[in-house]
Write a protein that holds these residues in place. Structure first.
Motif, PDB file in Angstrom:
ATOM      1  N   GLY A 118       9.429 197.806 -29.596  1.00  0.00           N
ATOM      2  CA  GLY A 118       9.024 198.907 -30.459  1.00  0.00           C
ATOM      3  C   GLY A 118       9.001 200.242 -29.727  1.00  0.00           C
ATOM      4  O   GLY A 118       9.287 201.289 -30.303  1.00  0.00           O
TER       5      GLY A 118
ATOM      6  N   GLY B 174      11.381 201.436 -31.954  1.00  0.00           N
ATOM      7  CA  GLY B 174      10.534 201.585 -33.129  1.00  0.00           C
ATOM      8  C   GLY B 174       9.678 202.828 -33.171  1.00  0.00           C
ATOM      9  O   GLY B 174       8.827 202.959 -34.052  1.00  0.00           O
TER      10      GLY B 174
ATOM     11  N   TRP C  98       0.635 200.667 -35.069  1.00  0.00           N
ATOM     12  CA  TRP C  98       1.497 199.477 -34.973  1.00  0.00           C
ATOM     13  C   TRP C  98       0.640 198.210 -34.824  1.00  0.00           C
ATOM     14  O   TRP C  98       0.843 197.226 -35.540  1.00  0.00           O
ATOM     15  CB  TRP C  98       2.429 199.635 -33.775  1.00  0.00           C
ATOM     16  CG  TRP C  98       3.296 198.431 -33.474  1.00  0.00           C
ATOM     17  CD1 TRP C  98       2.898 197.241 -32.943  1.00  0.00           C
ATOM     18  CD2 TRP C  98       4.707 198.304 -33.697  1.00  0.00           C
ATOM     19  NE1 TRP C  98       3.955 196.392 -32.797  1.00  0.00           N
ATOM     20  CE2 TRP C  98       5.071 197.007 -33.254  1.00  0.00           C
ATOM     21  CE3 TRP C  98       5.678 199.157 -34.198  1.00  0.00           C
ATOM     22  CZ2 TRP C  98       6.392 196.557 -33.314  1.00  0.00           C
ATOM     23  CZ3 TRP C  98       6.989 198.705 -34.252  1.00  0.00           C
ATOM     24  CH2 TRP C  98       7.333 197.425 -33.825  1.00  0.00           C
TER      25      TRP C  98
ATOM     26  N   HIS D 111      12.744 193.270 -33.955  1.00  0.00           N
ATOM     27  CA  HIS D 111      12.407 193.828 -32.641  1.00  0.00           C
ATOM     28  C   HIS D 111      12.287 192.725 -31.600  1.00  0.00           C
ATOM     29  O   HIS D 111      12.713 192.892 -30.448  1.00  0.00           O
ATOM     30  CB  HIS D 111      11.102 194.628 -32.722  1.00  0.00           C
ATOM     31  CG  HIS D 111      11.268 195.996 -33.288  1.00  0.00           C
ATOM     32  ND1 HIS D 111      12.181 196.900 -32.809  1.00  0.00           N
ATOM     33  CD2 HIS D 111      10.619 196.634 -34.299  1.00  0.00           C
ATOM     34  CE1 HIS D 111      12.105 198.027 -33.493  1.00  0.00           C
ATOM     35  NE2 HIS D 111      11.161 197.886 -34.409  1.00  0.00           N
TER      36      HIS D 111
END
Length: 224
Positions: free
Chosen positions: A31, A35, A46, A210
Motif C-alpha cells: 500500500g 496505494g 487504511w 496489494h
C-alpha cells in the motif's frame, strides 16, 4: 477478569510472541508503494478500514466461534472454522502467513503445556492462526469478548508497527494511531461476535491485489 487471565491474554496477543507476526505487513508495505499510504492520516485510515471491513467480518468472528468450540470440545466445528480460514485467504502470502503463525503458535504452546499436542491430533490439517489463538484463549478464564479484544489489539499493534517502519512514521504518530484503533476495536469486536456463519466474509479485493503485488515488490521489509 482475574489478574492471571488478563496477563495471559496480554501475553498471547503480544507482538513479541515468537510466532512471526512482526514479519508480516498484510498489504501495508504494498500500500505504501501503490496505494497512497504516505502519511499518518492515510495509514491510520487504511488500518481502521482493514479492521472494520476485513478483520471484524472474518478472523474476529472465527476467533469468537472457535473459543466456544474449543471449550465445548467440538472437533467438527473447530475443523470447519479452520477450513473456512484456509479457503478464504485471497493470496498465497496471506495463506502462508496464517499457516506459519498457526503452526508456530501451537509449537510455542507445547513448550508451556504438556497436553497441547493431544488436543490437535484429530485435526489432519494445519491449524490457522485465529483458531490456534482461540485455543489458547479458551484455556484462560477470559470471556469470548475479552479474547477477541486481545486478538484485535495484538493485530493493531503489529499493523501500526509495520506502518511506522514502512511509511515511515515516528513513534508518536504510531501511538496516536494506536489510540484511534483502541477506541474503535470494541465496537468492531461486538459486531464480529454477533455474526452468524453465513454472515462471515473474506472479500477485500484491493487488499488481495496489494498482497499479490507484494510477492514481487522490488524492495521490501516484510513477508506479506
Amino acid at each position: 477478569m482475574p489478574a492471571a487471565a488478563l496477563l495471559q491474554l496480554i501475553w498471547l496477543a503480544s507482538p513479541a510472541l515468537p510466532i512471526g507476526g512482526f514479519s508480516y505487513s498484510e498489504g501495508i508495505e504494498a500500500g505504501v508503494e501503490w496505494g497512497g499510504i504516505d502519511s499518518e492520516a492515510r495509514a491510520s485510515d487504511w488500518i481502521a478500514d482493514q479492521l472494520h471491513l476485513s478483520l471484524a467480518r472474518g478472523d474476529l468472528p472465527v476467533v469468537a466461534q472457535s473459543i466456544t468450540a474449543w471449550r465445548s470440545a467440538d472437533a467438527p466445528r473447530i475443523a470447519a472454522l479452520n477450513g473456512w480460514v484456509l479457503q478464504t485467504r485471497e493470496s498465497t502470502e496471506f495463506l502462508l502467513q496464517t499457516e506459519q503463525m498457526g503452526r508456530s503458535f501451537v509449537e510455542w504452546l507445547k513448550l508451556h503445556h504438556d497436553d497441547v499436542a493431544a488436543q490437535f491430533e484429530g485435526l489432519a490439517v494445519t491449524i490457522t492462526y485465529p483458531v490456534a489463538f482461540a485455543f489458547a484463549a479458551s484455556r484462560t478464564q477470559a470471556s469470548v469478548r475479552d479474547g477477541c479484544l486481545a486478538f484485535a489489539f495484538g493485530w493493531a499493534e503489529n499493523m501500526i508497527g509495520t506502518a511506522v517502519k514502512s511509511v515511515p512514521l515516528g513513534q508518536s504518530a504510531g501511538q496516536r494511531m494506536l489510540g484511534r484503533l483502541s477506541a474503535e476495536i470494541p465496537a468492531a469486536v461486538d459486531r464480529a461476535i454477533a455474526l452468524d456463519d453465513d454472515e462471515r466474509q473474506a472479500f477485500s479485493p484491493m487488499l488481495a491485489i496489494h498482497s499479490a503485488r507484494h510477492e514481487t515488490q522490488y524492495s521490501r521489509l516484510f513477508r506479506s
